[in-house]
Design a protein around this motif. Structure first.
Motif, PDB file in Angstrom:
ATOM      1  N   GLU A   1      15.032  23.097  15.772  1.00  0.00           N
ATOM      2  CA  GLU A   1      15.196  22.294  14.146  1.00  0.00           C
ATOM      3  C   GLU A   1      16.125  23.217  13.457  1.00  0.00           C
ATOM      4  O   GLU A   1      16.166  23.374  12.475  1.00  0.00           O
ATOM      5  CB  GLU A   1      13.723  22.549  13.531  1.00  0.00           C
ATOM      6  CG  GLU A   1      12.760  21.402  14.102  1.00  0.00           C
ATOM      7  CD  GLU A   1      11.542  21.510  13.559  1.00  0.00           C
ATOM      8  OE1 GLU A   1      11.333  22.177  12.422  1.00  0.00           O
ATOM      9  OE2 GLU A   1      10.671  20.600  13.693  1.00  0.00           O
TER      10      GLU A   1
ATOM     11  N   THR B   1      16.132  17.284  11.604  1.00  0.00           N
ATOM     12  CA  THR B   1      14.964  16.328  12.077  1.00  0.00           C
ATOM     13  C   THR B   1      14.775  15.379  10.814  1.00  0.00           C
ATOM     14  O   THR B   1      14.109  14.558  11.122  1.00  0.00           O
ATOM     15  CB  THR B   1      13.738  17.339  11.995  1.00  0.00           C
ATOM     16  OG1 THR B   1      13.603  17.890  10.527  1.00  0.00           O
ATOM     17  CG2 THR B   1      13.683  18.463  12.943  1.00  0.00           C
TER      18      THR B   1
ATOM     19  N   LYS C   1      15.822  18.962   2.898  1.00  0.00           N
ATOM     20  CA  LYS C   1      15.787  17.984   4.026  1.00  0.00           C
ATOM     21  C   LYS C   1      16.421  18.670   5.224  1.00  0.00           C
ATOM     22  O   LYS C   1      17.731  19.246   5.167  1.00  0.00           O
ATOM     23  CB  LYS C   1      16.499  16.559   3.823  1.00  0.00           C
ATOM     24  CG  LYS C   1      16.666  15.685   4.729  1.00  0.00           C
ATOM     25  CD  LYS C   1      17.182  14.491   4.584  1.00  0.00           C
ATOM     26  CE  LYS C   1      17.026  13.332   5.430  1.00  0.00           C
ATOM     27  NZ  LYS C   1      17.434  11.861   4.916  1.00  0.00           N
ATOM     28  N   ASN C   2      15.995  18.940   6.131  1.00  0.00           N
ATOM     29  CA  ASN C   2      16.313  19.393   7.390  1.00  0.00           C
ATOM     30  C   ASN C   2      17.184  18.353   8.007  1.00  0.00           C
ATOM     31  O   ASN C   2      16.807  17.334   8.589  1.00  0.00           O
ATOM     32  CB  ASN C   2      15.194  19.818   8.527  1.00  0.00           C
ATOM     33  CG  ASN C   2      15.525  20.544   9.654  1.00  0.00           C
ATOM     34  OD1 ASN C   2      16.443  20.050  10.382  1.00  0.00           O
ATOM     35  ND2 ASN C   2      14.833  21.720   9.967  1.00  0.00           N
TER      36      ASN C   2
ATOM     37  N   ARG D   1      12.452  21.148  -2.689  1.00  0.00           N
ATOM     38  CA  ARG D   1      12.432  20.362  -1.297  1.00  0.00           C
ATOM     39  C   ARG D   1      13.879  20.306  -0.585  1.00  0.00           C
ATOM     40  O   ARG D   1      14.688  19.858  -1.300  1.00  0.00           O
ATOM     41  CB  ARG D   1      11.657  19.086  -1.507  1.00  0.00           C
ATOM     42  CG  ARG D   1      10.255  18.954  -1.931  1.00  0.00           C
ATOM     43  CD  ARG D   1       9.929  17.512  -2.544  1.00  0.00           C
ATOM     44  NE  ARG D   1       9.383  16.952  -1.037  1.00  0.00           N
ATOM     45  CZ  ARG D   1      10.207  15.500  -1.158  1.00  0.00           C
ATOM     46  NH1 ARG D   1      11.105  15.229  -1.876  1.00  0.00           N
ATOM     47  NH2 ARG D   1       9.975  14.889   0.093  1.00  0.00           N
TER      48      ARG D   1
ATOM     49  N   LYS E   1      13.433  15.750   8.158  1.00  0.00           N
ATOM     50  CA  LYS E   1      12.042  16.006   7.388  1.00  0.00           C
ATOM     51  C   LYS E   1      12.280  16.893   6.093  1.00  0.00           C
ATOM     52  O   LYS E   1      13.198  17.796   6.202  1.00  0.00           O
ATOM     53  CB  LYS E   1      11.009  16.805   8.386  1.00  0.00           C
ATOM     54  CG  LYS E   1      10.528  16.076   9.728  1.00  0.00           C
ATOM     55  CD  LYS E   1       9.650  16.776  10.362  1.00  0.00           C
ATOM     56  CE  LYS E   1       9.309  16.152  11.564  1.00  0.00           C
ATOM     57  NZ  LYS E   1       8.408  17.079  12.463  1.00  0.00           N
ATOM     58  N   TYR E   2      11.743  16.485   5.249  1.00  0.00           N
ATOM     59  CA  TYR E   2      11.716  17.521   3.995  1.00  0.00           C
ATOM     60  C   TYR E   2      10.837  18.635   4.216  1.00  0.00           C
ATOM     61  O   TYR E   2       9.414  18.412   4.618  1.00  0.00           O
ATOM     62  CB  TYR E   2      11.300  16.772   2.637  1.00  0.00           C
ATOM     63  CG  TYR E   2      12.281  15.701   2.333  1.00  0.00           C
ATOM     64  CD1 TYR E   2      12.595  14.393   2.595  1.00  0.00           C
ATOM     65  CD2 TYR E   2      13.643  16.258   1.470  1.00  0.00           C
ATOM     66  CE1 TYR E   2      13.602  13.496   2.085  1.00  0.00           C
ATOM     67  CE2 TYR E   2      14.528  15.572   0.898  1.00  0.00           C
ATOM     68  CZ  TYR E   2      14.535  14.029   1.351  1.00  0.00           C
ATOM     69  OH  TYR E   2      15.806  13.301   0.914  1.00  0.00           O
TER      70      TYR E   2
END
Length: 532
Positions: free
Chosen positions: A351, A159, A155-156, A153, A161-162
């Motif tokens: 993104e 954003t 993280k962006n 996983r 978000k994962y």
């Protein structure tokens, strides 16, 4: 001196508990051999979904213990904290564990999750499939899925978000009932290496398209607001508007027509049906006309039709119609208005980000969160280290002796206790050598028996010699047979029988394959009233 003694005592106590925690200065962060009961170190999830019972059991045939999945068709959850957080981004990290599928694996997981610190929003007692992890690694099989997962996983940074990134084309699991060891090594240059039983099976780059989706998103994306214009012409070819159907084009002509040249075969029985009543059939004693309707004998093939070219009304066969052309369509020409295949315009991806190396999340615990239809899954020798050499040493000292013993026991049991369970290759090999030993006993090979027996004995022990024998023995046997049959005699001249002699000989022979009792009538069956 007192500090040294205290540290030594601390190490002894932890070793006796069956788990080794090493200080941050050491290359080995965590190792659990399960020499002592895991209860108290590993925390079983209390979530209602995870009803599977974990047990502390020996591996079959060993004195070595492990963490056992004891019930089929259950969900399991259990976790253990690491003594310190592990950073997989800036250091080499080795993740390794032994796994034995004692009853095989038809549908279920046998992977480990390397979890984020509990500050990320989880606790061991409430561990579940939503608990945040950094890496997931290990076997998974069900239906068409058959792979050793490696998922991380990331993280962006744009954003927050994962995103889960899955290894593409991962290795397949080894689905037997022996102990195997799965190893994943993550290097600071963002290279990943997966090994099974110490053998490298996959190498990948965390930032490449070895993962789906890729860590770095595309720089541009299709504009979601862009719509295809109503007058956009994306037809590359169009019917020729100037073309017209030829005057002689008959769209009504059938595809097939009767063959007027065909003639009814001589001997065709027009008045004979294809099927007739079975005259040998008998009405069943329990047949009730009121209940079952009027009984009618079953039908059988008309014996007269079997001797004739055919029965019933003769009709001419059909043939392809040479005048058939089908429905006329105008030929296609290049479309002068063609604008190409429409696609939305590309816009900058909000993104998108640039990255030199992935920022893998820290690992603070290990969890096993699986659903499986099979029990008997045994986990052992769970290791987290910065040192590949340490992982190799653990494999050689803990897994290898077990695996070698299991292989030896398996071979012994198959060959001595239950020959029916021979592997396909061993089974074929055994049958081949059985036939070869019988061939050697043939009288005309008596002069060569000792030499061939010696060669066969070597072949049963050595695969290379086996292949040579399989290629050589048939040649030798055929050569000797040819020599015996044709070496000293000339072939007698072939005398052709006359047509009349052949017919007489053929008629004198009894028909082959006749079954005793074949003339007896077939069993009758109950029939309902025939429609009229």
């Amino acid at each position: 001196m007192a500090i040294a003694r205290s540290l030594l005592l601390f190490g002894v106590v932890l070793s006796c508990c069956g788990v080794l925690f090493v200080a941050s200065s050491s290359d080995t962060i965590f190792y659990d051999s399960f020499d002592e009961n895991w209860d108290g170190r590993w925390i079983v999830s209390e979530s209602s979904d995870y009803g599977g019972k974990w047990k502390y059991e020996k591996s079959e045939g060993h004195e070595d213990y492990g963490l056992l999945v004891s019930q089929p068709a259950k969900k399991y959850g259990i976790a253990v904290d690491l003594p310190e957080e592990v950073n997989p981004t800036d250091n080499t990290v080795v993740l390794q564990y032994d796994l034995r599928l004692q009853k095989g694996l038809e549908c279920g997981g046998a992977y480990l999750k390397y979890l984020l610190p509990q500050a990320a929003g989880w606790t061991p007692s409430d561990f579940n499939n939503e608990s945040p992890y950094s890496i997931m690694f290990g076997p998974d099989k069900c239906g068409s899925t058959n792979k050793v997962h490696f998922i991380f996983r990331h993280k962006n940074p744009k954003t927050g978000k994962y995103v889960e990134h899955h290894l593409t084309n991962p290795p397949m699991i080894i689905n037997d009932k022996l102990s195997h060891v799965y190893t994943a090594v993550i290097y600071p240059d963002h290279t990943l290496k997966i090994l099974i039983d110490g053998e490298e099976k996959k190498t990948a780059n965390l930032l490449s398209n070895d993962f789906d989706p890729t860590v770095v998103p595309p720089e541009t994306i299709p504009d979601p607001e862009d719509k295809k214009p109503e007058d956009w012409d994306d037809r590359a070819k169009i019917p020729d508007p100037e073309a017209s159907k030829p005057d002689d084009w008959d769209e009504e002509a059938p595809k097939e027509i009767e063959d007027e040249d065909a003639e009814k075969p001589e001997g065709w029985l027009d008045d004979e049906p294809d099927e007739v009543d079975d005259l040998d059939a008998v009405k069943p004693e329990d047949w009730d006309d009121e209940e079952d309707g009027e009984w009618e004998p079953p039908k059988v093939s008309n014996p007269k039709c079997e001797e004739a070219p055919g029965c019933g009304e003769w009709t001419r066969p059909t043939k392809k119609n040479p005048a058939y052309k089908g429905k006329w369509r105008a030929p296609l020409i290049d479309n002068p208005e063609y604008q190409g295949i429409w696609a939305p315009q590309q816009i900058p991806n909000p993104e998108y980000f640039e990255l030199e190396k992935p920022n893998l999340e820290p690992i603070a615990a290990i969890g096993i969160e699986i659903w499986t239809m099979q029990d008997g899954i045994l986990f052992d020798n769970v290791l987290v280290s910065h040192d590949e050499a340490a992982a190799t040493e653990y494999r050689e000292k803990t897994w290898k002796p077990k695996f070698d013993a299991e292989k030896e026991k398996e071979a012994t049991e198959v060959k001595l206790d239950d020959p029916g369970k021979l592997s396909a290759l061993d089974g074929i090999k055994a049958k081949v050598f059985e036939v070869l030993y019988k061939i050697v006993d043939l009288p005309f090979l008596a002069n060569y028996k000792l030499q061939i027996d010696e060669l066969l004995a070597k072949g049963e022990k050595n695969a290379t010699v086996t292949l040579s024998i399989l290629a050589t023995i048939p040649i030798i046997v055929l050569t000797l047979l040819y020599s015996l049959l044709f070496g000293k005699k000339k072939s007698p001249p072939v005398v052709m029988a006359t047509k009349e002699e052949a017919v007489v000989e053929e008629d004198s022979q009894e028909p082959a394959g006749e079954i005793e009792g074949e003339d007896e009538p077939a069993a009758t069956r109950r029939r309902t009233r025939r429609d009229t």
